[in-house]
Structures are given as C-alpha cells and as structure tokens.
Scaffold this active site. Structure first.
Site, PDB file in Angstrom:
ATOM      1  CG  ASP A  11      -1.991  -1.124   1.119  1.00  0.00           C
ATOM      2  OD1 ASP A  11      -1.939  -1.929   0.179  1.00  0.00           O
ATOM      3  OD2 ASP A  11      -2.842  -1.213   2.025  1.00  0.00           O
ATOM      4  CG  ASP A  49      -6.521  -0.098   1.082  1.00  0.00           C
ATOM      5  OD1 ASP A  49      -6.782  -1.289   1.344  1.00  0.00           O
ATOM      6  OD2 ASP A  49      -7.011   0.864   1.725  1.00  0.00           O
ATOM      7  CG  HIS A  51     -11.292   0.890  -0.016  1.00  0.00           C
ATOM      8  ND1 HIS A  51     -11.308  -0.443   0.338  1.00  0.00           N
ATOM      9  CD2 HIS A  51     -10.393   1.481   0.820  1.00  0.00           C
ATOM     10  CE1 HIS A  51     -10.458  -0.643   1.339  1.00  0.00           C
ATOM     11  NE2 HIS A  51      -9.879   0.501   1.647  1.00  0.00           N
ATOM     12  CG  HIS A  55     -14.996  -0.051   1.062  1.00  0.00           C
ATOM     13  ND1 HIS A  55     -14.376  -0.299   2.261  1.00  0.00           N
ATOM     14  CD2 HIS A  55     -15.022  -1.227   0.380  1.00  0.00           C
ATOM     15  CE1 HIS A  55     -14.025  -1.584   2.292  1.00  0.00           C
ATOM     16  NE2 HIS A  55     -14.408  -2.157   1.170  1.00  0.00           N
ATOM     17  CG  HIS A  84      -8.614   4.992   2.735  1.00  0.00           C
ATOM     18  ND1 HIS A  84      -9.648   4.717   3.606  1.00  0.00           N
ATOM     19  CD2 HIS A  84      -8.009   3.804   2.490  1.00  0.00           C
ATOM     20  CE1 HIS A  84      -9.656   3.420   3.886  1.00  0.00           C
ATOM     21  NE2 HIS A  84      -8.679   2.839   3.215  1.00  0.00           N
ATOM     22  CE  LYS A 109      -3.996  -4.444   1.008  1.00  0.00           C
ATOM     23  NZ  LYS A 109      -4.722  -3.380   1.733  1.00  0.00           N
ATOM     24  CB  CYS A 154      -2.291  -3.028   5.009  1.00  0.00           C
ATOM     25  SG  CYS A 154      -4.007  -2.464   4.829  1.00  0.00           S
TER      26      CYS A 154
HETATM   27  C1  VGL Z   1      -4.789   0.562   5.614  1.00  0.00           C
HETATM   28  C2  VGL Z   1      -6.421   1.372   6.993  1.00  0.00           C
HETATM   29  C3  VGL Z   1      -7.364   1.258   5.992  1.00  0.00           C
HETATM   30  C4  VGL Z   1      -3.346   0.186   5.432  1.00  0.00           C
HETATM   31  C5  VGL Z   1      -5.708   0.435   4.598  1.00  0.00           C
HETATM   32  O1  VGL Z   1      -2.857   0.171   4.278  1.00  0.00           O
HETATM   33  O2  VGL Z   1      -2.680  -0.097   6.453  1.00  0.00           O
HETATM   34  N1  VGL Z   1      -5.142   1.025   6.809  1.00  0.00           N
HETATM   35  N2  VGL Z   1      -6.977   0.791   4.791  1.00  0.00           N
HETATM   36 ZN    ZN Z   2      -8.364   0.800   3.193  1.00  0.00          ZN
END
Ligand code: VGL
Ligand code: ZN
Length: 207
Positions: A11, A49, A51, A55, A84, A109, A154
C-alpha cells in the site's frame, strides 16, 4: 537473491502519504528505502488498497458515525476510516517516486463494497482469499519479506496471514511506518511475534 523468496510492498499509495486522505506519519520517508530493497528481489508484489466509493470501511458510508470509531460489521469489528484509496482516483495511485518496474504482480484488495481487506491474503471476513497464496505457491515461493504501510494494519495483517499460509515471514521494520491508533502498533507487534513473524533490518534481509 533467491527464487523462493518474494518482497511484498504494501500500500505505498498517495492517500497514505503525508497530505493524503489517511496519512501515515513518515510514509514518504520509506519510498527510496523500498526502491533500493526491491532491487535485491527477483520476485516483487505490490499491493494496492482499492475501495469503491461508499465502501463499508468509510465513516462517511454510515450516517452518524465518526472517523476512527469502531463499527460492528457482519464480519466483526471494523474501524471506520476517512474515505481513502477510492478506485481510479489519484489518492489510490502509487507514490510517484515508487520505482519498481520489475514487480510481477499488483494485487488489489478491499474492492468488495461490504468487506474490508487489510490483509493481502484474506479479506476481513477471514474466509475470502485474494488469490495471493495461490500465486506465490504456484511460483514456488515459500518465503516473503514484507514492507510498506501501515505497520499496524495492512503490513501486520498481511504478515500474520502469510504465516497462516505456511510461509516464512519477515518484516523490515525500517521500511514500514505505522498509524498507531489506540495502541495498535504495540498490538500489531505482539500479534506478529505470536504468529512467528521475524522483525528484521535491511542488512539482515539482503546481507
Ligand atoms: C490501511 C487502513 C485502511 C493500510 C488500509 O494500508 O494499512 N489502513 N486501509
Ligand atoms: Zn483501506
């Protein structure tokens, strides 16, 4: 280099960088470190990430709910985040200086509207596989090294799930940054330790 080993870069997207929608402190500081680390690996996977608008993990999707509150989702507790990494937006793109052209897989994902996925292996229902376990297995990869954002979400979930799928796992701490929400960083380190994840230095990985 080892053919049986892969680097998972988690990410490294604009929304997790300072100034982004869900900024991780110091997220931009690890970009060059990860670029350098990645040159030592034949097998690199980038996770993204990803979404859909509205979401289930967004506070804005749940009227009356606040950012960082925990929501009782059908699959268990879900932290509610600012919007996000909305698919197709600039915030969901990789940091412009991330330079890993030889990455063999970009694994998205969190695109299921009603289920989040911190982990690159299993969605938050803890049942739905992303397919990464199969991709790694079919390429004979038995060991993963994990870096990126965020350590306590993550990265941590991905590392623990990699152990669950029988892989040897290390996390390069200096190539990660955390969010640290209500003790989440300490909890992630405890969970990784319990799962048998090694916390290593760059020198320890590339020798
Ligand atoms: C993440 C919160 C929500 C991450 C992703 O990449 O750690 N944290 N979505
Ligand atoms: Zn996320």
């Amino acid at each position: 280099m080892s053919a049986h080993r892969a680097l998972l870069v988690v990410d490294m997207q604009n929304d997790f960088m300072p100034g982004g929608a869900l900024a991780v402190p110091g997220g931009d500081e690890i970009v060059e470190t990860i670029n350098r680390l990645a040159r030592r690996f034949d097998n690199v996977v980038l996770t993204q990430d990803w979404h859909c608008p509205g979401h289930a993990s967004f506070a804005s999707t749940h009227p009356g709910r606040q950012i960082y509150e925990t929501f009782d989702a059908s699959y268990g507790p879900q932290i509610l985040w600012p919007d996000h990494c909305v698919m197709g937006t600039p915030g969901a793109e990789f940091h412009p200086d991330l330079d890993i052209p030889h990455a063999g897989l970009i694994l998205r994902k969190g695109y299921n509207a009603v289920v989040d996925s911190y982990s690159a292996f299993l969605e938050a229902d803890r049942r739905t596989r992303t397919g990464l376990d199969g991709w790694l297995a079919s390429r004979g990869i038995t060991e993963v090294v994990v870096c990126g954002l965020a350590t306590d979400f993550c990265v941590g979930w991905t590392a623990c799930d990699a152990r669950h799928f029988g892989l040897t796992v290390s996390v390069v701490d200096e190539a990660c940054r955390g969010i640290d929400l209500d003790g989440s960083l300490e909890r992630a380190h405890r969970d990784m330790d319990k799962a048998g994840v090694d916390i290593v230095t760059i020198a320890g990985v590339v020798g």
